[in-house]
Design a protein around this motif. Structure first.
Motif, PDB file in Angstrom:
ATOM      1  N   ALA A 266     -67.446 -40.629 -36.910  1.00  0.00           N
ATOM      2  CA  ALA A 266     -68.359 -39.893 -35.672  1.00  0.00           C
ATOM      3  C   ALA A 266     -68.944 -38.863 -36.289  1.00  0.00           C
ATOM      4  O   ALA A 266     -68.290 -37.984 -36.615  1.00  0.00           O
TER       5      ALA A 266
ATOM      6  N   GLY B 132     -63.503 -33.373 -50.673  1.00  0.00           N
ATOM      7  CA  GLY B 132     -63.971 -34.061 -49.464  1.00  0.00           C
ATOM      8  C   GLY B 132     -65.556 -33.300 -49.193  1.00  0.00           C
ATOM      9  O   GLY B 132     -66.390 -33.016 -50.216  1.00  0.00           O
TER      10      GLY B 132
ATOM     11  N   ARG C  60     -56.410 -33.036 -55.680  1.00  0.00           N
ATOM     12  CA  ARG C  60     -54.926 -33.139 -55.672  1.00  0.00           C
ATOM     13  C   ARG C  60     -54.728 -34.756 -55.380  1.00  0.00           C
ATOM     14  O   ARG C  60     -53.740 -35.101 -56.323  1.00  0.00           O
TER      15      ARG C  60
ATOM     16  N   GLY D 295     -59.819 -28.000 -47.837  1.00  0.00           N
ATOM     17  CA  GLY D 295     -59.290 -28.464 -46.547  1.00  0.00           C
ATOM     18  C   GLY D 295     -58.719 -27.320 -45.842  1.00  0.00           C
ATOM     19  O   GLY D 295     -58.096 -26.435 -46.526  1.00  0.00           O
TER      20      GLY D 295
END
Ligand SMILES: Cc1cc2nc3c(=O)[nH]c(=O)nc-3n(C[C@H](O)[C@H](O)[C@H](O)COP(=O)(O)OP(=O)(O)OC[C@H]3O[C@@H](n4cnc5c(N)ncnc54)[C@H](O)[C@@H]3O)c2cc1C
Length: 531
Positions: free
Chosen positions: A85, A15, A37, A248
């Motif tokens: 956003a 990410g 993953r 994360g």
């Protein structure tokens, strides 16, 4: 049989937190491997339906005790499923003290210090300003209601190519049109163009000291079956000089917990101080007649609104309650947001007792779905989430496609509850004025609080007792092991977090490159913004 490989830099997760360092290190000359993953899907794979096997391949609903968190599970991470956003955190956030009573962010980190890194990310994604003509109907309705209630409201900046966007409102499923500027379109292809290798369906299990001289860490992983992520189909280990942990905020602390006996000396703040960014979603059931009579709106001939599912998920937002002069735990933003029909079940029947989840009133409420407006409050929570002992593998227990059980428990403190109450009152003051709508929070009696913004579970700070990372993002006592995802962010932000996660990841890169170069890798920092 398990094999051991070697690389200069091993990145865990792809990410924002993984893709950005992967790019800078690869572009700077290091050999980079990214273990992810989830599967590697691209625009043609992203569907516009809610059938199992579509979006469920890339979105996880992670249920803890008292909280449910939504997160991405694919190459690109949550950036693939997010609503784009893209906001900078207000300056006062960096001075937050929380209930611990001392500054929670590192003293070197202020809004001014982060601004140059925000600049870079906004350019790389890039972020676009929506005009009012580009804001979807629900955003316009929210703005009109704010205006009538004497509040301000603005269009939200988004990481969306507005010329390409078809306003299909399927962002949760990944963008079929490559209009949403996820990591799939900028940092990751730039990293692979510089030789970085992405390995999907590789779930990291542990980090341990390396056994090969000159290497610092040994990362062990399981390869997962593409059709059922619960099934291991292989295993391996890679030794690296530098590890960037970016799985994360739901997974990073769990990997470190499992690795603690191997690594030794893992800081006690790992797996504590989790924040759901103070997320609080409410549903407004809007009276179409009042939209016409009070706000003077008409979406189509004879139809005042009925526009909930139309457009992009996030359009407009009120910043009125982000006053730095007011007390901590009373500041928040209110944002118009859309969630697909799959989340309808979280809405209460607005005129029924709190326990009335099903039955006639619920059906009536569902029938009025096009006339809903949902509002996300992002408040100052109290970092009260705590992870229990890690499960045998992974970061949570996968019980079905897309559904995982986490050891995270979240019991909102009086401070958090005060912030939510203030946000609820403001949403009602704006939307219930003169009977425009009826507002109710998404139910907490089934799912607990709901967040799409997990943060702070392995946070940076100056105080070793309450922060696992130093101000460079390095795990205390573990040179060359950096954490660059949402878990590093010390507190909730009062706005959506992705831009801050990305800016902190950008800011960490010079230090990660330097640390890697100290291990004899010919790596230099200074790559341009990826195009
Ligand atoms: C539906 C939704 C809408 C959102 N909308 C917005 C928005 O509009 N604006 C905003 O700012 N934020 C938004 N967010 C939040 C934002 O997407 C996240 O805060 C951000 O993307 C998190 O980045 P990250 O790098 O911390 O983690 P992630 O992007 O979640 O990356 C972690 C990656 O690590 C992988 N991983 C996990 N465990 C392992 C393991 N053991 N081994 C290997 N890989 C592993 C995961 O599969 C994942 O790909 C939204 C999130 C969701 C879910």
């Amino acid at each position: 049989m398990s094999v051991t490989e070697r690389t200069d830099v091993l990145v865990i997760g792809s990410g924002f937190g993984g893709a950005i360092p992967a790019y800078h290190l690869a572009a700077g000359g290091a050999e980079v491997v990214i273990l992810e993953r989830g599967p590697h899907l691209t625009a043609p794979d992203f569907t516009h339906d809610l059938r199992l096997g579509g979006y469920t391949r890339i979105v996880d609903l992670v249920q803890g005790d008292g909280i449910t968190v939504v997160a991405g599970n694919c190459v690109g991470g949550s950036s693939v499923v997010y609503f784009a956003a893209s906001l900078r955190a207000p300056g006062f956030v960096f001075d937050r003290r929380g209930s611990l009573g001392h500054r929670l962010w590192p003293s070197t980190l202020t809004r001014a210090a982060l601004d140059p890194w925000y600049d870079r990310v906004e350019e790389a994604l890039p972020v676009a300003e929506q005009s009012w003509d580009q804001v979807p109907y629900p955003g316009g309705l929210f703005a009109a209601a704010c205006d009538r209630a004497g509040r301000t409201c603005n269009p939200v900046p988004v990481a969306v190519d507005l010329a390409r966007c078809t306003n299909c409102n399927w962002m949760l499923n990944g963008c079929h049109f490559d209009a949403k500027r996820s990591m799939l379109l900028n940092y990751l292809p730039a990293a692979t163009a510089h030789g970085a290798e992405i390995r999907p369906l590789h779930e990291v299990q542990t980090i341990a000291p390396a056994t090969t001289p000159g290497y610092r860490y040994r990362v062990s992983y399981t390869r997962l079956d593409a059709g059922d992520y619960r099934l291991p189909v292989g295993a391996g280990a890679i030794e690296a000089k530098t590890v960037v942990l970016a799985a994360g905020a739901l997974a990073t602390p769990v990997l470190l917990q499992r690795s603690a006996p191997l690594l030794g000396g893992v800081p006690q703040a790992v797996g504590r101080y989790f924040s759901g960014n103070g997320d609080r979603v409410s549903i407004a059931d809007v009276d179409e007649g009042k939209v016409r009579d009070l706000l003077g709106l008409e979406r189509a001939p004879g139809i005042p609104y009925q526009g909930f599912p139309i457009g992009k998920p996030i359009g407009s937002m009120s910043y009125d309650r982000l006053d730095p002069a007011t007390a901590e735990f009373t500041r928040f933003s209110l944002q118009q947001i859309y969630f697909p029909g799959i989340t309808d079940l979280l809405a209460q029947a607005t005129d029924a007792p709190a326990t009335s989840w099903f039955g006639v009133r619920k059906k009536e409420l569902r029938a009025r779905w096009p006339s809903w407006l949902s509002v996300l409050a992002m408040t100052e929570d109290d970092n009260e989430g705590v992870f229990g002992p890690p499960p045998p593998t992974g970061s949570s227990t996968r019980v079905a496609t897309s559904l995982c059980l986490s050891t995270l428990s979240y019991r909102p403190t009086a401070n958090t509850l005060r912030g939510w109450a203030a946000a609820d009152a403001e949403a009602r003051a704006v939307l219930e004025r003169d009977g425009l709508a009826r507002v109710r929070p998404w139910s907490e009696n089934a799912a607990g609080s709901v967040s799409a913004h997990p943060l702070a579970s392995c946070r940076m700070g100056d105080d070793p007792a309450t922060s696992a990372l130093d101000e460079r993002g390095e795990l205390r006592g573990h040179p060359g092991l950096f954490v660059t995802d949402g878990s590093a962010v010390p507190t909730s932000l009062c706005v959506n977090p992705s831009l801050t996660i990305a800016a902190l990841a950008e800011r960490a890169c010079p230090g990660i490159v330097e640390s890697t170069a100290e291990e004899g890798v010919r790596a230099r920092y200074g790559a341009p913004v990826p195009r």
